[in-house]
Design an enzyme around this catalytic site. Structure first.
Site, short mmCIF file in Angstrom:
data_model
loop_
_atom_site.label_atom_id
_atom_site.label_comp_id
_atom_site.label_asym_id
_atom_site.label_seq_id
_atom_site.Cartn_x
_atom_site.Cartn_y
_atom_site.Cartn_z
N HIS A 59 49.70 43.19 49.70
CA HIS A 59 49.68 42.34 48.50
C HIS A 59 49.96 40.90 48.94
CE1 HIS A 59 51.40 41.71 44.15
NE2 HIS A 59 50.14 41.37 44.23
N SER B 207 48.48 36.04 30.40
CA SER B 207 47.05 35.78 30.16
C SER B 207 46.40 35.37 31.48
CB SER B 207 46.88 34.69 29.10
OG SER B 207 47.62 33.54 29.44
N ARG B 208 45.12 35.61 31.59
CA ARG B 208 44.47 35.53 32.90
C ARG B 208 43.14 34.79 32.87
NH1 ARG B 208 47.00 38.44 37.41
NH2 ARG B 208 48.85 39.35 36.49
N ARG C 270 50.02 45.46 33.59
CA ARG C 270 50.05 46.77 34.26
C ARG C 270 51.17 47.61 33.66
NH1 ARG C 270 52.07 46.25 38.54
NH2 ARG C 270 52.24 44.01 38.82
N ASP D 100 45.44 37.33 46.63
CA ASP D 100 46.18 38.51 46.14
C ASP D 100 46.26 39.66 47.14
OD1 ASP D 100 47.64 39.71 43.96
OD2 ASP D 100 45.89 40.96 43.52
N ASN E 181 55.51 22.53 49.05
CA ASN E 181 55.73 23.69 49.92
C ASN E 181 55.04 23.51 51.28
OD1 ASN E 181 57.31 24.95 48.02
ND2 ASN E 181 55.62 26.11 47.12
N TYR F 157 55.39 23.97 44.72
CA TYR F 157 53.96 23.60 44.62
C TYR F 157 53.50 22.85 45.87
CZ TYR F 157 54.94 25.15 39.92
OH TYR F 157 55.35 25.90 38.85
N CYS G 80 54.29 35.19 41.06
CA CYS G 80 55.30 34.38 41.77
C CYS G 80 54.65 33.24 42.55
CB CYS G 80 56.11 35.24 42.73
SG CYS G 80 57.31 36.29 41.90
N GLY G 81 53.40 32.92 42.24
CA GLY G 81 52.80 31.72 42.82
C GLY G 81 51.89 31.94 44.02
N LYS G 82 51.37 33.16 44.21
CA LYS G 82 50.44 33.36 45.35
C LYS G 82 49.20 32.49 45.18
CE LYS G 82 49.98 37.93 45.52
NZ LYS G 82 50.97 38.31 44.51
N SER H 171 53.92 39.90 41.94
CA SER H 171 52.98 39.41 40.93
C SER H 171 53.58 38.23 40.17
CB SER H 171 52.67 40.53 39.93
OG SER H 171 52.33 41.70 40.63
N LYS I 143 43.89 46.70 42.37
CA LYS I 143 45.17 47.32 42.73
C LYS I 143 45.00 48.78 43.14
CE LYS I 143 47.33 43.57 41.69
NZ LYS I 143 47.86 42.73 42.76
N TYR J 183 43.12 46.57 30.73
CA TYR J 183 43.77 45.46 31.45
C TYR J 183 43.37 45.47 32.94
CZ TYR J 183 47.05 42.61 33.89
OH TYR J 183 47.56 41.65 34.73
C1 OXD Z 1 49.27 41.59 39.84
C2 OXD Z 1 47.94 40.95 39.85
O1 OXD Z 1 49.71 42.10 38.80
O2 OXD Z 1 47.54 40.44 40.90
O3 OXD Z 1 49.90 41.61 40.92
O4 OXD Z 1 47.24 40.98 38.83
MN MN Z 2 48.84 40.82 42.55
#
Ligand code: OXD
Ligand code: MN
Length: 581
Positions: free
Chosen positions: A228, A364-365, A71, A277, A492, A489, A252-254, A250, A208, A199
């Site tokens: 979010h 990468s996604r 982003r 997300d 938690n 992980y 951070c492990g959601k 973003s 988003k 992207y």
């Molecule tokens: C972000 C995503 O950037 O979810 O927060 O892709």
């Molecule tokens: Mn996100």
């Protein structure tokens, strides 16, 4: 399919075509045949590469332009009539000026290209809380990804009907040059214009742009929340399931938390995934807060995903997945840093891997349907959403912030969310690893002034006395040697267990000026190699140590001037007094 579209929609499509001059127009119906045709066409054009079809059936690799991998927040604008309404948390542009700029950029941009008209529904098709949109795009990758990420096509168009309140999203990859890239939001007009990027966060407009920036604005008008947040159900050995909604910035492990697999000794515990997300939350008639995942897929960060960190994700990624900017092994299977096995031979740019830079881009996604996740629950399709027992805020903080604490009440919880901060990650362009304030993990996504947003959050306490309890967690504390203090992980679950015990008032806690912390021993550490002293340090809040942090938070809150709600300021001041005592 266009014959079923409303006059309003047809008119808009015709206007866009007149401006962008596409060679042809394709109305997406969302069928499998259409998806397969899009894939075939992208394989032929080189936008997609086939991965090993024996080991990864129907999995493909997309390599983006190397300058278009995250982003771009500095090119993202909220275009409300008044600058004040967008707030200091957003880049602002006057709407007429932004439209004029967009018109210049979109003029003739689709010459020789296909223009896809992509109707989509955010949320289950039968939910009164769902909202529809239509994205016009010249990217087949976007059209195919929207099929995975949303309820897309004929059914969405049917649901949309003659409703004129759908979100209009116009997208073109343009020439992919950063200097021509703009992501404009017009919340007053329910409109998005995005150009110059393919992207996901900039181009899959349902995510988003619609489900957070436009939706957060709409949610304030209609008394709900667009956040979010991941949504997950935690089942205990008694078979009770309690749902949490958790906001983390973003990368951070959601996704990992939403798909958590408890450790061996946690027999009978199970985590159910609703979303990873975004959460749209409404007060039910019973006064409880319900959350719904508006998305239908995951657009997750690949690096760091392994059978140890997220076995559910690994299991869902071995078929029907689009990978973007990962590396590739000699067997033509996808590879990223942190994966259990395999060796990359080609990096994310398509060059031979030489080990000097990561094989996969750090952002990468994978794009994959939620239904492929082994922990996905049918509850995600419930038109009412799921009832939330706890809201959790969290950031990536190497020091000070404890493993977990509970806000004293709703208004204090809003302050806890408002004062969140986190180290930046590769999900956005810019420097990685610096701590920035990221209230409710919404810094890049709140479609209006944060001051008014906090006021909106506070207003819920006037409407219900059954709101969820609010918590803050930090999985990322480091010791003086720089090692993580908490295993994270799957472990938690130990913290989630305490959170739910507190939410259900099944255990007591220690009150401090900054909130409730766990009584020593009340977070289960059996089987973990953590000394009592380390656990004490990890959970403790020493108010005097918070002076600097509180000062920073104060400066940040004050930057919202008259928009800062008095109630939030009062919460802040009362804690300040206790810190300075
Ligand atoms: C972000 C995503 O950037 O979810 O927060 O892709
Ligand atoms: Mn996100």
């Amino acid at each position: 399919m266009s014959h079923t579209a409303s006059e309003d929609l047809k008119q808009w499509v015709a206007n866009v075509a007149r401006l962008a001059l596409p060679e042809r127009i394709h109305w997406c119906d969302g069928s499998e045949e259409e998806y397969n045709a899009l894939v075939s066409q992208m394989l032929a054009s080189g936008q997609l590469h086939e991965l090993n079809q024996e080991q990864f059936p129907r999995c493909y690799l997309h390599r983006s332009d190397p300058s278009d991998v995250a982003r771009t927040e500095h090119l993202t604008f909220v275009c409300t009539k008044s600058k004040d309404e967008a707030g200091p948390n957003n880049n602002w542009k006057e709407p007429a000026e932004a439209h004029a700029e967009a018109d210049r950029l979109f003029a003739g941009v689709m010459k020789g290209r296909t223009m896809y008209v992509v109707p989509y529904c955010m949320g289950p098709l039968d939910s009164p809380h769902s909202r529809c949109g239509v994205e016009i795009t010249d990217s087949a990758y976007v059209a195919a990804s929207m099929k995975i990420m949303t309820r897309m096509g004929k059914k969405a168009l049917l649901r949309l009907g003659n409703d004129k309140t759908f979100v209009k999203g116009l997208h073109s990859i343009g020439d992919l040059k950063v200097e021509h890239r703009r992501i404009f939001h017009f919340p007053e007009e329910k409109m998005i214009k995005s150009i110059g990027s393919g992207y996901g966060g900039n181009a899959l407009l349902g995510k988003k742009c619609h489900a957070l920036r436009i939706a957060s604005y709409q949610a304030r008008q209609e008394a709900w929340l667009a956040e979010h947040m991941l949504i997950a159900g935690i089942e205990n050995p008694q078979g009770e399931i309690f749902y949490i909604a958790a906001a983390f910035p973003s990368a951070c492990g959601k996704t990992n938390l939403a798909m958590l697999i408890p450790p061996e000794q946690y027999k009978g515990w199970k985590v159910w995934t609703v979303g990873d997300d975004i959460a749209w939350m409404h007060l039910g008639e019973d006064g409880y807060l319900y959350a719904m995942n508006p998305e239908a897929g995951f657009f997750g960060v690949a690096p760091g995903t392994s059978s140890k960190t997220n076995a559910n994700a690994v299991a869902m990624l071995n078929h029907d997945t689009i990978f973007t900017n990962v590396g590739v092994t000699a067997d033509n299977t996808p590879w990223w840093e942190g994966l259990d096995e395999g060796q990359p031979v080609v990096d994310w740019k398509g060059d031979p891997f030489d080990g000097t830079t990561p094989a996969a881009h750090p952002n990468s996604r994978f794009t994959v349907s939620s239904r492929q996740c082994p922990s996905y629950t049918k509850a995600a399709e419930d038109p009412r959403g799921v009832r939330i027992s706890a809201i959790i805020f969290g950031g990536r903080r190497p020091s000070l912030i404890p493993l977990v604490y509970e806000a004293k009440n709703w208004a204090h919880g809003v302050l806890v969310g408002a004062s969140m901060a986190s180290q930046t990650t590769a999900a956005a362009t810019g420097v990685v690893g610096i701590v920035r304030r990221d209230p409710m993990a919404m810094k890049p996504f709140c479609g209006y002034n944060f001051g008014d947003y906090w006021d909106h959050w506070l207003s819920f306490a006037k409407k219900s006395d059954k709101l969820p309890k609010v918590f803050h967690v930090n999985w990322f504390r480091r010791d003086e040697k720089g090692n993580f203090m908490w295993p994270g992980y799957g472990d938690n679950i130990r913290v989630l267990r305490w959170i739910l015990d507190r939410a259900n008032r099944r255990c007591d806690a220690v009150e401090t000026p900054l909130g409730f912390i766990p009584r020593p021993g009340s977070i289960d550490t059996t089987g973990l190699n953590i000394a009592e002293k380390a656990m004490h340090d990890l959970c403790d809040i020493t108010p005097s140590g918070w002076k600097e942090e509180w000062d920073e938070i104060g400066k940040f809150l004050n930057s919202f001037g008259t928009h800062l709600p008095a109630q939030l300021k009062a919460q802040y001041d009362s804690i300040l007094k206790q810190i300075n005592r």
